[in-house]
Motif scaffolding. Structure first.
Motif, PDB file in Angstrom:
ATOM      1  N   UNK A 134       0.831  -1.209   0.000  1.00  0.00           N
ATOM      2  CA  UNK A 134       0.000   0.000   0.000  1.00  0.00           C
ATOM      3  C   UNK A 134       0.868   1.263   0.000  1.00  0.00           C
ATOM      4  N   UNK A 135       1.937   1.240   0.779  1.00  0.00           N
ATOM      5  CA  UNK A 135       2.788   2.433   0.870  1.00  0.00           C
ATOM      6  C   UNK A 135       3.445   2.712  -0.478  1.00  0.00           C
ATOM      7  N   UNK A 136       3.921   1.660  -1.138  1.00  0.00           N
ATOM      8  CA  UNK A 136       4.532   1.804  -2.456  1.00  0.00           C
ATOM      9  C   UNK A 136       3.521   2.385  -3.450  1.00  0.00           C
ATOM     10  N   UNK A 137       2.296   1.870  -3.399  1.00  0.00           N
ATOM     11  CA  UNK A 137       1.253   2.368  -4.310  1.00  0.00           C
ATOM     12  C   UNK A 137       0.914   3.830  -4.004  1.00  0.00           C
ATOM     13  N   UNK A 138       0.749   4.148  -2.713  1.00  0.00           N
ATOM     14  CA  UNK A 138       0.432   5.538  -2.343  1.00  0.00           C
ATOM     15  C   UNK A 138       1.517   6.486  -2.848  1.00  0.00           C
ATOM     16  N   UNK A 139       2.782   6.127  -2.570  1.00  0.00           N
ATOM     17  CA  UNK A 139       3.891   7.025  -2.937  1.00  0.00           C
ATOM     18  C   UNK A 139       3.979   7.166  -4.452  1.00  0.00           C
ATOM     19  N   UNK A 140       3.987   6.054  -5.175  1.00  0.00           N
ATOM     20  CA  UNK A 140       4.205   6.162  -6.618  1.00  0.00           C
ATOM     21  C   UNK A 140       3.019   6.848  -7.306  1.00  0.00           C
ATOM     22  N   UNK A 141       1.792   6.569  -6.848  1.00  0.00           N
ATOM     23  CA  UNK A 141       0.619   7.171  -7.495  1.00  0.00           C
ATOM     24  C   UNK A 141       0.581   8.679  -7.270  1.00  0.00           C
ATOM     25  N   UNK A 142       0.853   9.086  -6.048  1.00  0.00           N
ATOM     26  CA  UNK A 142       0.817  10.517  -5.737  1.00  0.00           C
ATOM     27  C   UNK A 142       1.973  11.246  -6.430  1.00  0.00           C
ATOM     28  N   UNK A 143       3.158  10.639  -6.453  1.00  0.00           N
ATOM     29  CA  UNK A 143       4.314  11.317  -7.036  1.00  0.00           C
ATOM     30  C   UNK A 143       4.228  11.390  -8.569  1.00  0.00           C
ATOM     31  N   UNK A 144       3.468  10.461  -9.165  1.00  0.00           N
ATOM     32  CA  UNK A 144       3.284  10.511 -10.627  1.00  0.00           C
ATOM     33  C   UNK A 144       2.346  11.637 -11.035  1.00  0.00           C
ATOM     34  N   UNK A 169       8.733  14.186  -0.267  1.00  0.00           N
ATOM     35  CA  UNK A 169       7.864  15.097  -1.025  1.00  0.00           C
ATOM     36  C   UNK A 169       6.416  14.621  -1.111  1.00  0.00           C
ATOM     37  N   UNK A 170       6.109  13.512  -0.409  1.00  0.00           N
ATOM     38  CA  UNK A 170       4.761  12.946  -0.505  1.00  0.00           C
ATOM     39  C   UNK A 170       3.701  13.953  -0.027  1.00  0.00           C
ATOM     40  N   UNK A 171       3.911  14.491   1.178  1.00  0.00           N
ATOM     41  CA  UNK A 171       2.878  15.354   1.778  1.00  0.00           C
ATOM     42  C   UNK A 171       2.556  16.544   0.870  1.00  0.00           C
ATOM     43  N   UNK A 172       3.575  17.181   0.333  1.00  0.00           N
ATOM     44  CA  UNK A 172       3.321  18.369  -0.496  1.00  0.00           C
ATOM     45  C   UNK A 172       2.747  18.016  -1.869  1.00  0.00           C
ATOM     46  N   UNK A 173       2.720  16.718  -2.184  1.00  0.00           N
ATOM     47  CA  UNK A 173       2.208  16.305  -3.495  1.00  0.00           C
ATOM     48  C   UNK A 173       0.780  15.770  -3.450  1.00  0.00           C
ATOM     49  N   UNK A 174       0.243  15.543  -2.229  1.00  0.00           N
ATOM     50  CA  UNK A 174      -1.138  15.073  -2.097  1.00  0.00           C
ATOM     51  C   UNK A 174      -2.063  16.265  -2.296  1.00  0.00           C
ATOM     52  N   UNK A 175      -3.111  16.075  -3.075  1.00  0.00           N
ATOM     53  CA  UNK A 175      -4.038  17.185  -3.310  1.00  0.00           C
ATOM     54  C   UNK A 175      -4.806  17.530  -2.036  1.00  0.00           C
ATOM     55  N   UNK A 176      -5.384  16.502  -1.433  1.00  0.00           N
ATOM     56  CA  UNK A 176      -6.238  16.723  -0.268  1.00  0.00           C
ATOM     57  C   UNK A 176      -6.434  15.399   0.473  1.00  0.00           C
ATOM     58  N   UNK A 177      -6.637  15.532   1.770  1.00  0.00           N
ATOM     59  CA  UNK A 177      -6.972  14.365   2.590  1.00  0.00           C
ATOM     60  C   UNK A 177      -8.350  14.586   3.180  1.00  0.00           C
ATOM     61  N   UNK A 178      -9.225  13.628   3.002  1.00  0.00           N
ATOM     62  CA  UNK A 178     -10.513  13.665   3.703  1.00  0.00           C
ATOM     63  C   UNK A 178     -10.458  12.531   4.717  1.00  0.00           C
ATOM     64  N   UNK A 179     -10.470  12.897   5.986  1.00  0.00           N
ATOM     65  CA  UNK A 179     -10.205  11.922   7.054  1.00  0.00           C
ATOM     66  C   UNK A 179     -11.432  11.724   7.926  1.00  0.00           C
ATOM     67  N   UNK A 180     -11.856  10.464   8.103  1.00  0.00           N
ATOM     68  CA  UNK A 180     -12.800  10.190   9.180  1.00  0.00           C
ATOM     69  C   UNK A 180     -11.948   9.884  10.407  1.00  0.00           C
ATOM     70  N   UNK A 181     -12.039  10.753  11.402  1.00  0.00           N
ATOM     71  CA  UNK A 181     -11.269  10.504  12.611  1.00  0.00           C
ATOM     72  C   UNK A 181     -11.383  11.651  13.582  1.00  0.00           C
ATOM     73  N   UNK A 182     -11.086  11.339  14.828  1.00  0.00           N
ATOM     74  CA  UNK A 182     -11.033  12.368  15.865  1.00  0.00           C
ATOM     75  C   UNK A 182     -12.396  12.754  16.412  1.00  0.00           C
ATOM     76  N   UNK A 183     -12.341  13.549  17.444  1.00  0.00           N
ATOM     77  CA  UNK A 183     -13.530  14.091  18.096  1.00  0.00           C
ATOM     78  C   UNK A 183     -13.063  15.372  18.775  1.00  0.00           C
TER      79      UNK A 183
END
Ligand code: CA
Length: 347
Positions: A134-144, A169-183
């Motif tokens: 999953x990490x490999x897929x996340x990194x390569x997909x976002x960086x592409x 450079x992963x964080x600065x390359x993600x468009x947006x995160x929609x997170x279910x979490x926290x309170x």
């Protein structure tokens, strides 16, 4: 006159063009998946039938159940909905640092286990998970495609934190995160659902939650405050199962017995809200807050704290959009409309 007419026509065509040509938003569906009635599956049904969203892949993580269950169930649900073209990538089998205790094992401690998954209803899917992680897929997909991929994060944030550690450079390359979490305890309905003040996803991997919330990625946070305003009842279940599709059959098989036993039961909607946010963010009321996660061992381990300004000790908090309420009527109508659609899952 004729030239003006042609100009007016061109203007009208140009005005109409952007809506028609709007490309689907590319997403990665990161999830502690399990069969319905679990909310991850109920969120996936919405996404599968939403043409505004293109799911590039599903990445699994330990959370509600083990990572192995998440992977086996995701593959099977895709098979049953005729969407096996969507690849599934196995992610983290446990949190970064959090060691489960006896307390955890007794209370929703599926994340603290790595046994082989039991066969899902109907047996294991024919298709297996991809060999890449999953990490490999996340990194390569976002960086592409920097700036183009949104991550819908519906479980503990372990995979995303690991992707950040793998590629600077992963964080600065993600468009947006929609997170279910926290309170957010300082807002209404903001107590925890696992420990007194901690929400489950953040409690399971508090260190990952803190890394990701401090990442600088544009974040929409869907916390328990909004989940507690979304109460799924038999009325809406009945409307879904009144239509026959592979998806509604899954809903009927897995939610039916519960509603038969207790027709007055109410199921809070969690991940479904994050999924709908991708398509209709305006249905959710948001406030801008600085939010951080407590990683100190003790009574507040995994607790998210939010406020309009930073506070002493909260200097690491980053500003994000936090959902506090929703237009329930419009939300549930859109949700049911999509889940019952005769989509590509039809057979
Ligand atoms: Ca989830």
């Amino acid at each position: 006159m004729r030239r003006i007419g042609i100009c007016a026509l061109l203007v009208a065509l140009l005005a109409a063009a952007p809506a028609a040509a709007q490309p689907a938003q590319k997403i990665i569906f990161d999830t502690d998946f399990a069969f319905p009635p679990q909310d991850d599956a109920m969120a996936l049904f919405f996404v599968l039938n939403s043409p505004e969203v293109e799911t590039l892949g599903i990445t699994t993580v330990a959370g509600n159940r083990s990572r192995n269950v998440a992977t086996a169930d995701a593959l099977k649900v895709l098979e049953l909905t005729n969407r096996s073209e969507i690849p599934v990538f196995e992610g983290a089998a446990g949190p970064l640092l959090h060691q489960g205790t006896d307390w955890d094992l007794k209370r929703h401690g599926g994340w603290y286990a790595n046994e082989p998954a039991p066969a899902p209803p109907g047996g294991f899917a024919k298709k297996k998970a991809e060999t890449r992680s999953a990490v490999d897929f996340l990194v390569s997909t976002v960086m592409q495609s920097p700036g183009q991929v949104t991550i819908l994060a519906l479980g503990p944030l372990t995979n995303i934190a690991m992707a950040m550690r793998t590629e600077v450079n992963f964080a600065r390359s993600v468009k947006q995160l929609v997170i279910m979490g926290g309170a957010i305890a300082s807002l209404p309905d903001g107590g925890g659902n696992h420990t007194p003040n901690a929400e489950f996803n953040f409690y399971v991997d508090p260190e990952a939650a803190q890394i990701v919330l401090r990442s600088g990625i544009p974040i929409v946070l869907s916390p328990l405050n909004v989940s507690r305003k979304a109460r799924f009842t038999k009325e809406w279940y009945d409307r879904i199962v009144a239509v026959d599709t592979p998806i509604t059959r899954l809903v009927k098989d897995n939610l039916g017995p519960g509603f038969q036993q207790r027709p007055d039961r109410i199921g809070l909607m969690y991940d479904q809200i994050a999924a709908v946010t991708l398509v209709r963010p305006a249905l959710m009321k948001t406030v801008e807050l600085y939010v951080d996660v407590d990683i100190n061992p003790g009574v507040n381990y995994g607790v998210s704290v939010g406020a309009p300004q930073t506070w002493p000790g909260g200097e690491g908090a980053r500003k994000m959009l936090v959902q506090t309420d929703l237009d329930w009527d419009a939300f549930i109508r859109l949700y049911v409309e999509r889940v019952t659609a005769q989509g590509r899952a039809r057979k």
